[in-house]
Design a protein around this motif. Structure first.
Motif, PDB file in Angstrom:
ATOM      1  N   PHE A  71       0.830  -1.205   0.000  1.00 22.75           N
ATOM      2  CA  PHE A  71       0.000   0.000   0.000  1.00 22.75           C
ATOM      3  C   PHE A  71       0.863   1.254   0.000  1.00 22.75           C
ATOM      4  CE2 PHE A  71      -1.578   3.371   2.806  1.00 22.75           C
ATOM      5  CZ  PHE A  71      -2.684   3.804   2.094  1.00 22.75           C
ATOM      6  N   ALA A  72       1.897   1.282   0.880  1.00 26.34           N
ATOM      7  CA  ALA A  72       2.758   2.471   0.962  1.00 26.34           C
ATOM      8  C   ALA A  72       3.520   2.683  -0.339  1.00 26.34           C
ATOM      9  CB  ALA A  72       3.715   2.331   2.142  1.00 26.34           C
ATOM     10  N   SER A  73       4.025   1.595  -0.932  1.00 32.30           N
ATOM     11  CA  SER A  73       4.772   1.730  -2.192  1.00 32.30           C
ATOM     12  C   SER A  73       3.879   2.235  -3.313  1.00 32.30           C
ATOM     13  CB  SER A  73       5.385   0.382  -2.575  1.00 32.30           C
ATOM     14  OG  SER A  73       6.260  -0.082  -1.570  1.00 32.30           O
ATOM     15  N   THR A  74       2.664   1.702  -3.384  1.00 29.66           N
ATOM     16  CA  THR A  74       1.747   2.120  -4.430  1.00 29.66           C
ATOM     17  C   THR A  74       1.373   3.594  -4.282  1.00 29.66           C
ATOM     18  OG1 THR A  74       0.832  -0.120  -4.543  1.00 29.66           O
ATOM     19  CG2 THR A  74      -0.485   1.660  -5.494  1.00 29.66           C
ATOM     20  N   MET A  75       1.035   4.013  -3.073  1.00 31.05           N
ATOM     21  CA  MET A  75       0.666   5.399  -2.858  1.00 31.05           C
ATOM     22  C   MET A  75       1.852   6.343  -3.081  1.00 31.05           C
ATOM     23  SD  MET A  75      -2.523   5.324  -2.320  1.00 31.05           S
ATOM     24  CE  MET A  75      -2.676   7.062  -1.967  1.00 31.05           C
ATOM     25  N   GLN A  76       3.050   5.881  -2.716  1.00 31.07           N
ATOM     26  CA  GLN A  76       4.234   6.709  -2.935  1.00 31.07           C
ATOM     27  C   GLN A  76       4.493   6.919  -4.424  1.00 31.07           C
ATOM     28  OE1 GLN A  76       5.953   8.442  -0.887  1.00 31.07           O
ATOM     29  NE2 GLN A  76       7.712   9.012  -2.162  1.00 31.07           N
ATOM     30  N   SER A  77       4.224   5.883  -5.233  1.00 32.70           N
ATOM     31  CA  SER A  77       4.408   6.031  -6.685  1.00 32.70           C
ATOM     32  C   SER A  77       3.371   6.967  -7.292  1.00 32.70           C
ATOM     33  CB  SER A  77       4.328   4.650  -7.353  1.00 32.70           C
ATOM     34  OG  SER A  77       3.031   4.067  -7.174  1.00 32.70           O
ATOM     35  N   ILE A  78       2.224   7.060  -6.646  1.00 35.02           N
ATOM     36  CA  ILE A  78       1.177   7.952  -7.150  1.00 35.02           C
ATOM     37  C   ILE A  78       1.398   9.373  -6.645  1.00 35.02           C
ATOM     38  CG2 ILE A  78      -1.303   8.414  -7.154  1.00 35.02           C
ATOM     39  CD1 ILE A  78      -1.742   5.400  -6.814  1.00 35.02           C
ATOM     40  N   ILE A  79       1.568   9.515  -5.337  1.00 34.72           N
ATOM     41  CA  ILE A  79       1.798  10.816  -4.707  1.00 34.72           C
ATOM     42  C   ILE A  79       3.058  10.693  -3.854  1.00 34.72           C
ATOM     43  CG2 ILE A  79       0.857  12.635  -3.244  1.00 34.72           C
ATOM     44  CD1 ILE A  79      -1.919  11.580  -3.837  1.00 34.72           C
ATOM     45  N   ALA A  80       4.134  11.260  -4.304  1.00 36.31           N
ATOM     46  CA  ALA A  80       5.419  11.131  -3.607  1.00 36.31           C
ATOM     47  C   ALA A  80       5.457  12.103  -2.425  1.00 36.31           C
ATOM     48  CB  ALA A  80       6.569  11.413  -4.557  1.00 36.31           C
TER      49      ALA A  80
END
Length: 449
Positions: free
Chosen positions: A221-230
């Motif tokens: 979840f954290a990796s996916t959200m980081q790729s979307i909104i850094a």
């Protein structure tokens, strides 16, 4: 027979009490010189205190603050007060106070490394993250300690356990968000499952689903959200933590975590469910029977043996878990003492009102038990905070651990008492503040006259 009765017609005017019974003189007569033995002991004590002060005060105040080394410090003291005077060299505190407070934490963690000299353009203020974390701690605990503050500040208290690790360690902002979502998943699981399958099934689901989320799903979840909104800040390795920063960090987390865990363990120890009671009793007795330093050694060396190869388990996180569990066992016994001190009639009154177990504990039993346990709870908190100095034995550079490196430096080789006196003074400020707050809380909650 003559009448010799007498009736007073005028009242005598009020007079001031004797000077020897009021003020400092009256207090001294009542407490220090109330008997010959007390007078002798008081005089001997006063002489001993004056003797100690006659040695400490000249050493502490006839000292040097501006030297660049121990040799320079001694030369300045000799020139100012004579060659035979041995004064304190507080210049070491002036020279190394940043290291004692922050350890090796990067002062400008823009790219994860420390920048010496002038900060690069656009850099954050020096030590912004640990200072902001300390301010966050004060803001989070204020509405808990003082009920006159706005209740909306409790929102900061609620998010504090998630923001504090992120601000200190860094990384993506979605890690604390994922941690908060785990608690939300547990709450929703209980709300949906408990009405269908019963309270026990709801509690099991509320405990199990967040663990599954944190261990297996939160990283994705954290990796996916980081790729979307850094949204991230530079990562700081735990080995750079040190000084009073690490002591306060470990102490606050252990204090905040040990109280609710201790309450749960105390209630579990009094539970009628055999398995729950056995687990709580076993945990409490095992932890209380093992020294904290042994648990810290287990956390720093042996724990990795039982983990899968390649697993990275942060050393500070391991220490936080062990210290919190250790403190919770002692807190459980303190709370259990408060529960045992309550009259049986309080439990019967809760039953007479038709309250279930948890409402009775929340509204009637636990408030009174915690009020009775305030001195023991605060004593445990003070002990936890002082025990944070033990982490120096496992190579975490708390203030005591840093003194060895400072004294090994050629400039300050041979200095000793000044460093330990400064560390003791700072610890005294924190512990004395907790003690004063405990007395304030007892006076505020006092209902008997």
């Amino acid at each position: 027979m003559s009448d010799i009765s007498f009736v007073r017609t005028d009242m005598l005017p009020e007079q001031e009490p004797p000077a020897t019974t009021v003020g400092f003189v009256g207090w001294a007569r009542a407490n220090l010189f109330s008997s010959p033995l007390n007078a002798i002991l008081s005089i001997l004590s006063i002489v001993a205190v004056l003797f100690v002060l006659s040695v400490i005060l000249p050493w502490a105040f006839m000292s040097s603050w501006n030297a660049t080394s121990l040799t320079d410090c001694r030369e300045q003291i000799a020139a100012a007060y004579g060659p035979d005077h041995h004064g304190a060299c507080w210049a070491v505190i002036k020279d190394r106070w940043v290291q004692l407070v922050f350890g090796f934490y990067p002062p400008y963690p823009i790219d994860g490394t420390a920048h010496l000299g002038s900060p690069p353009e656009g850099a954050w203020p020096a030590y912004f993250r640990p200072i902001a974390t300390f301010v966050l701690i004060l803001t989070a605990v204020a509405p808990v300690l003082f009920d006159k503050l706005p209740r909306k500040m409790l929102l900061i208290t609620a998010v504090f356990p998630f923001l504090m690790p992120w601000m200190m360690w860094g990384g993506t902002f979605w890690n604390p968000v994922g941690a908060m979502l785990g608690f939300g998943i547990g709450y929703l699981a209980y709300r949906f499952i408990a009405p269908i399958a019963g309270s026990l099934a709801g509690v099991i689901a509320a405990a199990l689903l967040p663990i599954i989320w944190w261990l297996f799903l939160m990283g994705g979840f954290a990796s996916t959200m980081q790729s979307i909104i850094a949204l991230d800040i530079p990562t700081v390795n735990s080995r750079k933590f040190g000084g009073f920063t690490v002591s306060i960090f470990i102490g606050v987390v252990a204090i905040v975590g040990s109280l609710p865990l201790g309450i749960i363990l105390a209630l579990g120890r009094q539970s009628d469910l055999l398995i729950v009671k056995a687990l709580c009793v076993g945990f409490i007795e095992f932890i209380r029977g093992v020294p904290l330093i042994t648990l810290l050694f287990v956390a720093s060396t042996l724990l990795n043996i039982f983990l899968p190869p390649g697993t990275e388990f942060d050393i500070i996180l391991r220490v936080l878990i062990m210290v919190t569990l250790f403190a919770s066992a002692y807190m459980a016994e303190v709370v259990r003492g408060g529960l045992a001190a309550l009259p049986r009639g309080q439990y019967e009154a809760a039953d007479a009102l038709g309250l279930d177990y948890w409402k009775a504990q929340r509204l009637i039993i636990m408030p009174q038990a915690l009020k009775i346990s305030i001195p023991g709870i605060v004593s445990t908190f003070i002990g936890i905070f002082k025990d944070t100095t033990l982490v120096s034995i496992i190579a975490i550079l708390d203030p005591l651990g840093l003194t060895a490196g400072i004294r090994a430096n050629a400039q300050w080789n041979g200095i000793y008492w000044e460093l330990f006196a400064f560390i003791a003074f700072v610890f005294f400020i924190f512990c004395f503040s907790m003690s004063r707050y405990s007395m304030y809380l007892e006076r505020k909650l006092k209902t008997s006259h």
